[in-house]
Structure formats: structure tokens, C-alpha cells
Scaffold this motif. Structure first.
Motif, mmCIF file in Angstrom:
data_model
loop_
_atom_site.group_PDB
_atom_site.id
_atom_site.type_symbol
_atom_site.label_atom_id
_atom_site.label_comp_id
_atom_site.label_asym_id
_atom_site.label_seq_id
_atom_site.Cartn_x
_atom_site.Cartn_y
_atom_site.Cartn_z
ATOM 1 N N PRO A 1 -10.264 -6.962 4.398
ATOM 2 C CA PRO A 1 -9.415 -8.065 4.863
ATOM 3 C C PRO A 1 -8.277 -7.556 5.742
ATOM 4 C CG PRO A 1 -9.042 -7.617 2.531
ATOM 5 C CD PRO A 1 -10.209 -6.782 2.941
ATOM 6 N N PRO B 1 -4.687 0.134 0.061
ATOM 7 C CA PRO B 1 -3.973 -0.940 0.755
ATOM 8 C C PRO B 1 -2.459 -0.851 0.625
ATOM 9 C CG PRO B 1 -4.804 -1.739 -1.331
ATOM 10 C CD PRO B 1 -5.275 -0.317 -1.200
ATOM 11 N N LYS C 1 -9.063 2.224 -3.571
ATOM 12 C CA LYS C 1 -10.348 1.586 -3.835
ATOM 13 C C LYS C 1 -11.424 2.567 -3.376
ATOM 14 C CE LYS C 1 -7.440 -1.656 -4.624
ATOM 15 N NZ LYS C 1 -6.955 -1.884 -6.011
ATOM 16 N N SER D 1 -12.686 -6.795 -5.924
ATOM 17 C CA SER D 1 -12.795 -8.154 -5.377
ATOM 18 C C SER D 1 -12.367 -8.225 -3.918
ATOM 19 C CB SER D 1 -11.953 -9.120 -6.224
ATOM 20 O OG SER D 1 -10.590 -8.703 -6.238
ATOM 21 N N GLU D 2 -11.407 -7.398 -3.516
ATOM 22 C CA GLU D 2 -10.880 -7.501 -2.159
ATOM 23 C C GLU D 2 -11.774 -6.842 -1.122
ATOM 24 O OE1 GLU D 2 -7.755 -3.895 -1.721
ATOM 25 O OE2 GLU D 2 -7.363 -5.303 -3.344
ATOM 26 N N LEU E 1 -4.614 -6.888 4.446
ATOM 27 C CA LEU E 1 -4.339 -5.753 3.567
ATOM 28 C C LEU E 1 -4.553 -4.399 4.244
ATOM 29 C CD1 LEU E 1 -5.975 -6.952 0.218
ATOM 30 C CD2 LEU E 1 -3.551 -6.965 0.825
ATOM 31 N N ASP F 1 -11.943 1.599 -9.091
ATOM 32 C CA ASP F 1 -10.566 1.202 -8.801
ATOM 33 C C ASP F 1 -9.615 2.202 -9.461
ATOM 34 O OD1 ASP F 1 -8.343 -0.134 -7.989
ATOM 35 O OD2 ASP F 1 -8.645 -1.929 -9.210
#
Length: 412
Positions: free
Chosen positions: A165, A94, A104, A139-140, A168, A122
């Protein structure tokens, strides 16, 4: 003065031919369509797009839907593992660019004692500096249906569905990274090799058109230009100047002052071209934060330093009448020959680093063979002519000695 003006210009066509020849050996970085085998897998998964990635023989397929606040992404990634254990990885970043730190990742692990498994990881700064890489929830991202499969012929694939999302991740500029490694410890993937293919496995892709812009491809092209310029400058023109000075200055040929202008043309042009390649090499070394080719870098600095000293000889060399001129000549010659040895070693080391393949290697071996044939032929001609002249001189001396003896006997 005519020879001084025509010599440098006459080398330009030859220089252009050599540059174009080596540039033609630079690997094509245009994105290729995916293989037939991968296309079938993509079709089975009902995936819309696929492409061959530019490193590690990896391939990538995807299907997306763009909503107001999120993007759904279905991916299929493939790579080969030709060892009993290893891992394959694909991920999104991101951040502002495609790189390992901040990625990620989805990583699939192959181990001879356990079934294939895949998990999310991560890649933080701490991981890059040496901390253990262990599975972790991201989490994202929402990741589902993550799996790893063996497809035969050492080919492994990873499949997953992701929800990204929109604040991002950009659907037209998605930073993605892929990797292959050959060492694992439980569910922990260990460090991957540090070849250029491994460190260049990044890309910014437009999911709507499959067009990718890779910093790895850009740096790869610069490395090829760096190699071409150094081969031409240090590895071709400088040896040509040395051959001219060796055989056309005094013996067996005396092309005064043409040899000097030709020598300067080759040495100065080679120095400028090689320096341009060296500067590109410095910028490449500065940009590579996680890997450095120390020996190649040190040899490059030595070559530039001593070449600069040799170039200063055009202005700082002692006069012919100076007592220490002969010692300066010895130093200048031995430094030049020693420099050639380092240049040849470093060029082959650079070809090995670039993985230019047999084309680059054999192209330069052919050039060295050409130089070797010239030097061998000229050395034979030099010594043959030397012994012929020496024999003539001895016969002349004997003839003069006989005439002198005869004259003395007549006087008596």
C-alpha cells in the motif's frame, strides 16, 4: 623551550600517516553490482534491477510498478547457507527506519528432513524479546508466488510478488531488512548470530535507482573510525611515551628536559585521540539496543579511567623532596605497564569484533613487533652499558684502593 615547541608539531606528520594507513584498511561500503551467477537468475525471472547488499554476501533483485494507491514489487533474494539447516530472510519495514522490529518478512527454511519451504512472518517487539517466531499472515501485504530454491554451491534464493500500500511504503525510501540464520525448529527460525554483519543487515533503498542508504553502513564506518583512533591513541602513542620515559630519562640516555616534553607530547596526544575513539565507542554502544560486547566495553572503561588517572600525574604528582615520592613512582610505573597489557588485549578483541581481517591484525602485530624490537635493543644496550660502567667503576675503586695502601706504606 625550542624542543618543547617542536616535539608535538613534529609528531603530526607521523600521526597523519598512521591515520591514513589505517583508514585505507576500512572496508569500502560502496554498493557493488550483482554477481554473474545472480545476474543470470535475475535475467531468467525478467527482473529489472539487482545489487549486491553490503552484508552476509547477500544479493537483491527487483522489478516494480507504481500505481496510485499501491506498488507491485517482484523480488529475488539470494544468500548462502553452508550448514545442513538454516534460513534466509528478506522483508520490508513500514516504520520510520530500517530495523528488525516491525519488519514484514519472507523467510525460507532449509531442513535436512523436509523440502525447502517459505512463508510470511511478522517480526514484532515480542519476537525480539524472546517469543517464538511462527508463520503468520500479514494483512497489509499481498504476497503471492512465494518460493525458495537451491541454486547450487550452497546458494539459495527466494522469489515473491508483493503488493504494498502506497500510504505505508515509499518507493524512493523503502526500508528493507535481510538476514541469515543457522538453526531451525520445524517451521520456526531460531536466533541468528550476533556478528556485526548480522546486526547491520538493513538499508533504505530507492527502488527507482538502486541507491541505498544504510544505517548499518554508517555505524560500520563509525566502528572503523573508533578502532583506528583507539589503535593510534591507546595502542601507539601511549606505548611510545612509556618507551621515552623508560630509556631517555636517566639511563642509558639522559635527555633532560627533552625526554619530559616528548613524554608529555606522546601521552597527552594519545590520551586525547584515544578519548575521542572511546566517546565514539560509547555512542555506538548506546545505539546498539539488541547487542553489547560486554568484555570489550568494560576494558574500554578501565582503559579510559586509569589513563585519566595517569594524566592527572602531570599536575598532582608529589615533589622530588617529598618522602613518599618513590612509592608514587612505583605506583605510576606499574599502573602504566598494567594498562598497556589491557590496551593490547582490548585492541585485538576489537579487531576480532570488527572482523577487520588479516590486514588490521597484521598491521598492528607489525607495530607491536617494531616496539618490541626497539625495547629489546634498548634493554640489551642498557645492560651492556651498565656492566661496562660497573666494570670501570670497580677498576677505578681498585686503583684508588691500591694508591691508598701505597700511601700508607710510605708513611710508615
Amino acid at each position: 623551550m625550542n624542543s618543547q615547541q617542536s616535539t608535538p608539531s613534529s609528531t603530526l606528520p607521523l600521526l597523519a600517516i598512521v591515520i591514513s594507513t589505517f583508514l585505507s584498511l576500512i572496508p569500502n561500503t560502496v554498493n557493488a553490482s550483482c554477481s554473474h551467477e545472480f545476474s543470470e537468475l535475475v535475467h531468467q525471472k525478467n527482473i529489472s534491477y539487482c545489487k549486491t547488499l553490503h552484508t552476509l554476501d547477500a544479493e537483491f533483485g527487483w522489478k516494480y510498478q507504481n500505481f496510485t494507491n499501491f506498488i507491485t514489487l517482484e523480488i529475488l533474494f539470494s544468500a548462502k547457507l553452508n550448514k545442513p539447516e538454516g534460513w534466509i530472510a528478506w522483508g520490508v519495514n513500514p516504520g520510520k527506519r530500517a530495523e528488525m522490529t516491525g519488519t514484514k518478512a519472507l523467510i525460507g527454511i532449509k531442513h535436512p528432513d523436509t523440502p525447502l519451504r517459505a512463508d510470511t512472518y511478522d517480526i514484532t517487539k515480542e519476537i525480539v524479546t524472546g517469543c517464538h517466531l511462527l508463520p503468520s499472515k500479514i494483512s497489509e501485504l499481498q504476497v503471492s508466488n512465494l518460493s525458495m530454491q537451491y541454486e547450487g554451491s550452497n546458494l539459495y534464493t527466494m522469489y515473491a510478488r508483493l503488493v504494498l500500500p502506497s500510504d505505508l511504503y515509499n518507493i524512493t525510501k523503502l526500508h528493507h531488512v535481510w538476514q541469515v540464520g543457522y538453526a531451525v525448529k520445524g517451521d520456526q527460525p531460531l536466533y541468528h548470530p550476533t556478528t556485526l554483519d548480522n546486526v547491520d543487515s538493513t538499508e533504505t533503498i530507492d527502488l527507482t535507482s538502486s541507491v541505498g542508504h544504510s544505517t548499518g553502513q554508517y555505524w560500520g564506518f563509525l566502528r572503523s573510525v573508533h578502532g583506528v583512533l583507539n589503535i593510534i591513541g591507546w595502542g601507539i602513542l601511549l606505548p611510545s611515551g612509556i618507551i621515552i620515559a623508560r630509556y631517555f630519562r636517566v639511563f642509558p640516555f639522559q635527555w633532560e628536559p627533552t625526554w619530559f616534553y616528548m613524554h608529555i607530547a606522546c601521552q597527552l596526544t594519545g590520551f586525547l585521540v584515544g578519548t575521542a575513539g572511546w566517546i565514539i565507542g560509547l555512542s555506538l554502544g548506546h545505539a546498539s539496543r539488541y547487542y553489547t560486547f560486554h568484555t570489550h566495553r568494560i576494558f574500554g572503561i578501565i582503559i579510559f579511567t586509569f589513563s585519566t588517572i595517569q594524566m592527572l600525574a602531570f599536575r598532582l604528582k608529589p615533589k622530588m623532596t617529598d618522602d613518599y615520592r618513590k612509592y608514587w613512582n612505583m605506583y605510576h610505573h606499574f599502573l602504566g605497564y598494567g594498562l598497556l597489557v589491557i590496551i593490547f588485549i582490548n585492541i585485538f578483541q576489537g579487531i576480532s569484533i570488527l572482523k577487520g581481517g588479516k590486514q588490521w591484525k597484521w598491521a598492528y602485530i607489525g607495530i607491536l613487533a617494531f616496539f618490541g624490537a626497539i625495547v629489546f635493543g634498548m634493554e640489551i644496550f642498557t645492560w651492556v652499558r651498565f656492566f661496562i660502567l660497573k666494570a670501570k667503576r670497580n677498576r677505578s675503586d681498585k686503583s684508588k684502593s691500591g694508591e691508598t695502601t701505597k700511601q700508607k706504606s710510605i708513611r710508615k
